[in-house]
Every structure is written in C-alpha cells, then in structure tokens.
Motif scaffolding. Structure first.
Motif, PDB file in Angstrom:
ATOM      1  N   TYR A 276      43.129  -0.742  72.155  1.00  0.00           N
ATOM      2  CA  TYR A 276      43.324   0.691  72.016  1.00  0.00           C
ATOM      3  C   TYR A 276      42.006   1.442  72.227  1.00  0.00           C
ATOM      4  CZ  TYR A 276      47.989  -0.086  70.075  1.00  0.00           C
ATOM      5  OH  TYR A 276      49.308  -0.443  69.909  1.00  0.00           O
ATOM      6  N   ILE A 277      42.135   2.612  72.842  1.00  0.00           N
ATOM      7  CA  ILE A 277      40.960   3.464  73.061  1.00  0.00           C
ATOM      8  C   ILE A 277      41.254   4.867  72.549  1.00  0.00           C
ATOM      9  CG2 ILE A 277      39.529   4.592  74.790  1.00  0.00           C
ATOM     10  CD1 ILE A 277      39.473   2.198  76.401  1.00  0.00           C
ATOM     11  N   LEU A 278      40.389   5.351  71.679  1.00  0.00           N
ATOM     12  CA  LEU A 278      40.423   6.742  71.249  1.00  0.00           C
ATOM     13  C   LEU A 278      39.353   7.468  72.059  1.00  0.00           C
ATOM     14  CD1 LEU A 278      41.408   8.991  69.338  1.00  0.00           C
ATOM     15  CD2 LEU A 278      39.650   8.242  67.713  1.00  0.00           C
ATOM     16  N   VAL A 279      39.782   8.320  72.979  1.00  0.00           N
ATOM     17  CA  VAL A 279      38.855   9.058  73.841  1.00  0.00           C
ATOM     18  C   VAL A 279      38.637  10.450  73.255  1.00  0.00           C
ATOM     19  CG1 VAL A 279      38.439   9.985  76.148  1.00  0.00           C
ATOM     20  CG2 VAL A 279      39.592   7.782  75.886  1.00  0.00           C
ATOM     21  N   ILE A 280      37.382  10.789  73.033  1.00  0.00           N
ATOM     22  CA  ILE A 280      37.028  12.109  72.511  1.00  0.00           C
ATOM     23  C   ILE A 280      36.213  12.829  73.579  1.00  0.00           C
ATOM     24  CG2 ILE A 280      35.897  13.407  70.678  1.00  0.00           C
ATOM     25  CD1 ILE A 280      36.163  10.899  68.907  1.00  0.00           C
ATOM     26  N   ASP A 281      36.837  13.783  74.246  1.00  0.00           N
ATOM     27  CA  ASP A 281      36.126  14.590  75.235  1.00  0.00           C
ATOM     28  C   ASP A 281      35.305  15.666  74.534  1.00  0.00           C
ATOM     29  OD1 ASP A 281      36.589  13.463  77.704  1.00  0.00           O
ATOM     30  OD2 ASP A 281      38.433  14.583  78.069  1.00  0.00           O
ATOM     31  N   GLU A 282      34.137  15.938  75.104  1.00  0.00           N
ATOM     32  CA  GLU A 282      33.277  17.026  74.613  1.00  0.00           C
ATOM     33  C   GLU A 282      32.965  16.851  73.125  1.00  0.00           C
ATOM     34  OE1 GLU A 282      32.208  18.913  76.875  1.00  0.00           O
ATOM     35  OE2 GLU A 282      33.715  18.956  78.452  1.00  0.00           O
ATOM     36  N   ILE A 283      32.503  15.672  72.755  1.00  0.00           N
ATOM     37  CA  ILE A 283      32.306  15.371  71.332  1.00  0.00           C
ATOM     38  C   ILE A 283      31.302  16.307  70.683  1.00  0.00           C
ATOM     39  CG2 ILE A 283      30.504  13.629  71.744  1.00  0.00           C
ATOM     40  CD1 ILE A 283      31.758  12.041  69.396  1.00  0.00           C
ATOM     41  N   ASN A 284      30.354  16.846  71.450  1.00  0.00           N
ATOM     42  CA  ASN A 284      29.346  17.722  70.871  1.00  0.00           C
ATOM     43  C   ASN A 284      29.782  19.186  70.827  1.00  0.00           C
ATOM     44  OD1 ASN A 284      29.141  17.624  73.746  1.00  0.00           O
ATOM     45  ND2 ASN A 284      27.157  18.639  73.646  1.00  0.00           N
ATOM     46  N   ARG A 285      30.997  19.476  71.274  1.00  0.00           N
ATOM     47  CA  ARG A 285      31.486  20.856  71.169  1.00  0.00           C
ATOM     48  C   ARG A 285      32.133  21.116  69.804  1.00  0.00           C
ATOM     49  NH1 ARG A 285      30.791  23.829  75.331  1.00  0.00           N
ATOM     50  NH2 ARG A 285      32.100  25.459  74.445  1.00  0.00           N
ATOM     51  N   GLY A 286      32.274  20.074  69.021  1.00  0.00           N
ATOM     52  CA  GLY A 286      32.726  20.222  67.640  1.00  0.00           C
ATOM     53  C   GLY A 286      31.639  19.706  66.713  1.00  0.00           C
ATOM     54  N   ASN A 287      31.745  20.016  65.445  1.00  0.00           N
ATOM     55  CA  ASN A 287      30.781  19.523  64.456  1.00  0.00           C
ATOM     56  C   ASN A 287      31.181  18.097  64.081  1.00  0.00           C
ATOM     57  OD1 ASN A 287      29.016  19.078  62.380  1.00  0.00           O
ATOM     58  ND2 ASN A 287      29.498  20.945  61.259  1.00  0.00           N
ATOM     59  N   ALA A 288      30.766  17.147  64.925  1.00  0.00           N
ATOM     60  CA  ALA A 288      31.263  15.764  64.822  1.00  0.00           C
ATOM     61  C   ALA A 288      31.065  15.141  63.440  1.00  0.00           C
ATOM     62  CB  ALA A 288      30.622  14.904  65.909  1.00  0.00           C
ATOM     63  N   PRO A 289      29.878  15.229  62.813  1.00  0.00           N
ATOM     64  CA  PRO A 289      29.729  14.622  61.483  1.00  0.00           C
ATOM     65  C   PRO A 289      30.723  15.184  60.466  1.00  0.00           C
ATOM     66  CG  PRO A 289      27.575  15.110  62.413  1.00  0.00           C
ATOM     67  CD  PRO A 289      28.592  15.744  63.325  1.00  0.00           C
ATOM     68  N   ALA A 290      30.990  16.500  60.554  1.00  0.00           N
ATOM     69  CA  ALA A 290      31.949  17.103  59.620  1.00  0.00           C
ATOM     70  C   ALA A 290      33.375  16.691  59.957  1.00  0.00           C
ATOM     71  CB  ALA A 290      31.816  18.630  59.660  1.00  0.00           C
ATOM     72  N   ILE A 291      33.682  16.580  61.236  1.00  0.00           N
ATOM     73  CA  ILE A 291      35.025  16.179  61.665  1.00  0.00           C
ATOM     74  C   ILE A 291      35.331  14.751  61.216  1.00  0.00           C
ATOM     75  CG2 ILE A 291      36.461  15.677  63.672  1.00  0.00           C
ATOM     76  CD1 ILE A 291      35.023  18.020  65.083  1.00  0.00           C
ATOM     77  N   PHE A 292      34.359  13.859  61.346  1.00  0.00           N
ATOM     78  CA  PHE A 292      34.568  12.462  60.940  1.00  0.00           C
ATOM     79  C   PHE A 292      34.575  12.315  59.424  1.00  0.00           C
ATOM     80  CE2 PHE A 292      33.909  11.439  65.309  1.00  0.00           C
ATOM     81  CZ  PHE A 292      34.415  10.163  65.495  1.00  0.00           C
ATOM     82  N   GLY A 293      33.800  13.141  58.715  1.00  0.00           N
ATOM     83  CA  GLY A 293      33.775  13.035  57.266  1.00  0.00           C
ATOM     84  C   GLY A 293      33.386  11.641  56.812  1.00  0.00           C
ATOM     85  N   GLU A 294      34.106  11.101  55.820  1.00  0.00           N
ATOM     86  CA  GLU A 294      33.768   9.769  55.311  1.00  0.00           C
ATOM     87  C   GLU A 294      34.091   8.663  56.299  1.00  0.00           C
ATOM     88  OE1 GLU A 294      38.081  10.076  53.780  1.00  0.00           O
ATOM     89  OE2 GLU A 294      36.495  11.342  54.579  1.00  0.00           O
ATOM     90  N   VAL A 295      34.900   8.973  57.333  1.00  0.00           N
ATOM     91  CA  VAL A 295      35.187   7.993  58.389  1.00  0.00           C
ATOM     92  C   VAL A 295      33.903   7.587  59.115  1.00  0.00           C
ATOM     93  CG1 VAL A 295      36.382   7.702  60.599  1.00  0.00           C
ATOM     94  CG2 VAL A 295      37.546   8.784  58.685  1.00  0.00           C
ATOM     95  N   PHE A 296      32.902   8.476  59.060  1.00  0.00           N
ATOM     96  CA  PHE A 296      31.589   8.195  59.628  1.00  0.00           C
ATOM     97  C   PHE A 296      31.065   6.835  59.166  1.00  0.00           C
ATOM     98  CE2 PHE A 296      27.000   8.447  58.772  1.00  0.00           C
ATOM     99  CZ  PHE A 296      26.491   8.753  60.021  1.00  0.00           C
ATOM    100  N   GLN A 297      31.363   6.473  57.919  1.00  0.00           N
ATOM    101  CA  GLN A 297      30.878   5.215  57.345  1.00  0.00           C
ATOM    102  C   GLN A 297      31.447   4.004  58.082  1.00  0.00           C
ATOM    103  OE1 GLN A 297      28.670   5.216  54.988  1.00  0.00           O
ATOM    104  NE2 GLN A 297      28.618   3.100  54.262  1.00  0.00           N
ATOM    105  N   LEU A 298      32.599   4.172  58.716  1.00  0.00           N
ATOM    106  CA  LEU A 298      33.266   3.045  59.377  1.00  0.00           C
ATOM    107  C   LEU A 298      32.682   2.734  60.759  1.00  0.00           C
ATOM    108  CD1 LEU A 298      36.998   3.956  58.630  1.00  0.00           C
ATOM    109  CD2 LEU A 298      35.423   2.610  57.230  1.00  0.00           C
ATOM    110  N   LEU A 299      31.817   3.599  61.250  1.00  0.00           N
ATOM    111  CA  LEU A 299      31.360   3.463  62.632  1.00  0.00           C
ATOM    112  C   LEU A 299      30.343   2.349  62.828  1.00  0.00           C
ATOM    113  CD1 LEU A 299      31.071   7.237  63.612  1.00  0.00           C
ATOM    114  CD2 LEU A 299      32.911   5.636  64.157  1.00  0.00           C
ATOM    115  N   ASP A 300      29.769   1.851  61.741  1.00  0.00           N
ATOM    116  CA  ASP A 300      28.918   0.660  61.853  1.00  0.00           C
ATOM    117  C   ASP A 300      29.813  -0.546  62.104  1.00  0.00           C
ATOM    118  OD1 ASP A 300      26.107   1.348  61.493  1.00  0.00           O
ATOM    119  OD2 ASP A 300      26.695   2.010  59.486  1.00  0.00           O
ATOM    120  N   ARG A 301      29.537  -1.295  63.174  1.00  0.00           N
ATOM    121  CA  ARG A 301      30.414  -2.412  63.563  1.00  0.00           C
ATOM    122  C   ARG A 301      29.647  -3.732  63.568  1.00  0.00           C
ATOM    123  NH1 ARG A 301      35.353  -1.080  66.851  1.00  0.00           N
ATOM    124  NH2 ARG A 301      35.330   1.171  67.165  1.00  0.00           N
TER     125      ARG A 301
END
Length: 409
Positions: free
Chosen positions: A196-221
């Motif tokens: 599966y691929i989640l494609v996010i176009d124009e990721i810097n046009r939104g406040n990405a850290p705020a949009i991800f919230g605590e999900v940000f913690q999951l991005l370490d792989r």
C-alpha cells in the motif's frame, strides 16, 4: 478511489453497474433501496469494482440514509449513480465497515506481511517530474494507492479522523469517523500481503507536524519498515483492530509506504522542520532532460527553438539573476512544466509560461525581459499577435536571453 451510491429499485440489476463509464477499479459503490411502507432509504450492499470488470458484492447491515446525494452522473446503461462528498464517504465507509462487532481480532499471519515500507519525500522545482517518478517507481499493478493533498486548511481531524454526530434510529450518537490515514492503516493491517502507498501531494502546503499529530511518532521505521515506536489511540485502534481492541498499540506495518511530493519553489507555505524531515528519505528529482522525455526536441510554436533549448536558456538566465536571492534557483522551469500540446498553442504557452516567468520568477528583477515591455499584458499581447511569427515572438526577452534561445536556430 471514488465512492458512489446508486439505486437498486426499478429493476436495476447489479450487472448494469459493470458498464458505468465513470467507475474505476477499486471504486466503492453503495447500493440503496426504498421501503414501500415508510418510504425510507437504506444502504444494503457495498460493491467494489475489480480489475476483471466484475463487482465484489458485499451484503451489509442496512444503514438508514437521506437522499439525494451529491453529484449525479448518467451512465452508459441509462441508469444513474451519485458521486459522494467527503463527509458522506466517511460516514458510509465507517458504518459499512462496522456492521458486525466481534470480540475477537482477525487473525493476521505476520509471516506473510510484505516488507520494505518507508517514508519518502520527492522534492524539486515545479514540473521536474515528481509525480512521474512515483508512477514509474510504484506501478499501479503492484501497489494499492490512497492519494490526498495537503493544503493550509487541512487538519489532523481531516487526516486521522474526528468525533462527529451520527444520526441513527435511536437518536444521535457521537462516533469517531476515520480519516484517510486511519482507513488506509486498517486496510494495510488486514491485508499483510498487499503493498500500500499513501501519497501526499504538496506536503509542505499544510502544517505537516500538526496534521500528523501523535502519528508523527510512528514515522521512525526499522529495517523491515515497521514502526520503531507505537502510540496508544483508542479511536484508531477500534477502526484498525476492532471495537474490542481499543487498548492495542498502534504501529505502521511494513507494507505501507508513505510517499510525499514537495515543490521547492513554494515559499509562502509551511516549512518542514528538521525533526519531521529526518523521518523521511529526502530524494531530489533532478531537473534535467533525459532520453525518457518524449517531447524535449519538439519545437515551440512556429519557431526552430525546441522545448529543451528554451527551458535550458531560461533556467540559465534564472540562475545568473539569482544574485542575493538564493531561492531563485528553485524557480527554474521544470522539464515537464508544460505539456506537449501546450507547446503548439500560442495562448496556452503565453498564459502559463510567460505569466510564471513575469509574476513569479523575475518578479523583482525584470532584466531578463526587453525593457520596452512594461507589463505582463504587453508581453503576452506581443507574443500571441499573429503578426509576430518565428523569432519575432521572442523579442519580449532581453538581447542576451534571446541570443541564447536562438543560438541553435
């Protein structure tokens, strides 16, 4: 993925939907019926169009709805269906996915789970080929896509989900309605062999850290692509694992790729902080012509100047004019900035390319243009005038730029 709703009454059969010209592979079609007694409408089926053109038919517990829904389309078979709006989609997908409440979590064979999921941001100048790179690197026949676009008003609630009032037979209840991230996480977890691929176009046009919230913690792989850390979120857990598994920690499985694009020329948008960028592989898409570019040698209009020659000459002028404005290089024309058809149309070319150069690239320093032209209107008027053909169209540029354009004439 699109989501639709259609009627099952008036002798409309399921097979009719195979001919719907607007329905694509993996689109969901909810089918409703009307009761003769009360006249109320109920969703009773969820259909998913497959690659072979057939429909996967899923009976669901009836969901009471109000009509009409959204934008109506007439299809080849003469029947009608309605394309749903975002809130309607969220409600129906959520309700249809929870018609049965099980105390047991579905058994998942983790040994069969695909590995290699990662977080990538493709960045470069506008038109450098970021979307093209995604298409070629992740072919549709191998990966399942969920695509969305960040923008200044996009929020955590839009991305992850939110509590919303839901009207049911016994009154109003306040339930968590999942966003695209939570929905794709559920699909990924329950389909370990899928990629599966989640494609996010124009990721810097939104406040990405705020949009991800605590999900940000999951991005370490880890090396396989699983989250190194987990989070506790009962609302997400109920969607992904089932209502009776709210305490189970949330992780990103190894078969989910998060792929984003970012235009380096966008200065008036949110910046991605170092901590956020560190959790993504940053890959620059070089702005250069190669053998895969199918129209680089096509001539612009009725001139002998090819698109490659024009693009490289203008980009050289851009980098030379940078001076103290270090961001000028990010304003370069991308090799795919314009389409093949737009090279053949004076107005399309002028309205897109010349406007970009005047309003964005050389906004503060017009030295690349002929000084006798004082406005964009004058520039475009000269360029599209039928009296000006061949090299005369490029009189709008300074002698230096025009010489570079015509040196291969």
């Amino acid at each position: 993925m699109n989501t639709w709703i259609c009627s099952l009454k008036d002798d409309i059969e399921i097979k009719d939907m195979e001919n719907y010209e607007t329905v694509l592979i993996d689109d969901v079609i909810f089918s409703y019926t009307q009761t003769a007694e009360s006249g109320e409408f109920f969703i009773i089926k969820k259909l998913i169009k497959k690659e072979n053109g057939q429909l996967e038919n899923i009976d669901i517990e009836p969901i009471k709805i109000d009509l009409p829904y959204s934008i109506m389309y007439r299809c080849k078979s003469g029947k009608f269906l309605y394309k749903l709006q975002e809130k309607e989609i969220d409600f129906l997908l959520y309700e249809s996915g929870h018609e049965k409440d099980s105390n047991d979590e579905i058994e998942i064979d983790e040994n069969s789970r695909e590995k290699g999921g990662e977080n990538i941001i493709f960045y470069g100048v506008p038109g450098s080929g970021k979307s093209y790179t995604i298409k070629t690197k992740y072919p549709n026949n191998e990966y399942k896509f969920e695509k969305l676009v960040f923008h200044p008003d996009y929020s955590y609630s839009d991305f992850v989900g939110q509590i919303m009032p839901i009207l049911k037979d016994d009154g109003v209840s306040y339930d968590f309605v999942p966003g695209p991230f939570t929905n794709v996480l559920k699909n990924v977890y329950n389909d370990p062999s899928g990629k599966y691929i989640l494609v996010i176009d124009e990721i810097n046009r939104g406040n990405a850290p705020a949009i991800f919230g605590e999900v940000f913690q999951l991005l370490d792989r880890d090396n396989d692509g699983n989250s190194d850390y987990d989070i506790n979120n009962a609302d997400i857990a109920k969607i992904v694992y089932g209502k009776n598994n709210a305490d189970k920690p949330i992780k990103i499985p190894s078969n989910l790729w998060i792929v984003a694009t970012m235009n380096t020329s966008d200065q008036n948008v949110f910046t991605l902080d170092t901590a956020f960028q560190r959790r993504f592989s940053m890959q620059l898409i070089e702005n250069k012509f190669d053998s895969s570019h199918s129209y680089k040698d096509n001539k612009i209009l009725d001139t002998d100047v090819s698109w490659q020659t024009f693009c490289e000459a203008i980009n050289e002028a851009i980098t030379e004019n940078s001076g103290e404005v270090s961001s000028m290089e990010d304003k370069r024309l991308g090799v795919y900035f314009i389409t093949e058809n737009e090279l053949k149309d004076k107005k399309l070319f002028a309205y897109k390319v010349l406007k970009y150069l005047w309003d964005d690239v050389f906004k503060f320093d017009k030295s690349a243009f002929n000084g006798s032209f004082k406005t964009l209107e004058a520039i475009i008027a000269h360029f599209i005038d039928d009296k000006n053909s061949g090299s005369a169209q490029f009189d709008i540029f300074s002698d230096k730029v025009k010489t570079e354009l015509l040196k291969k004439w």
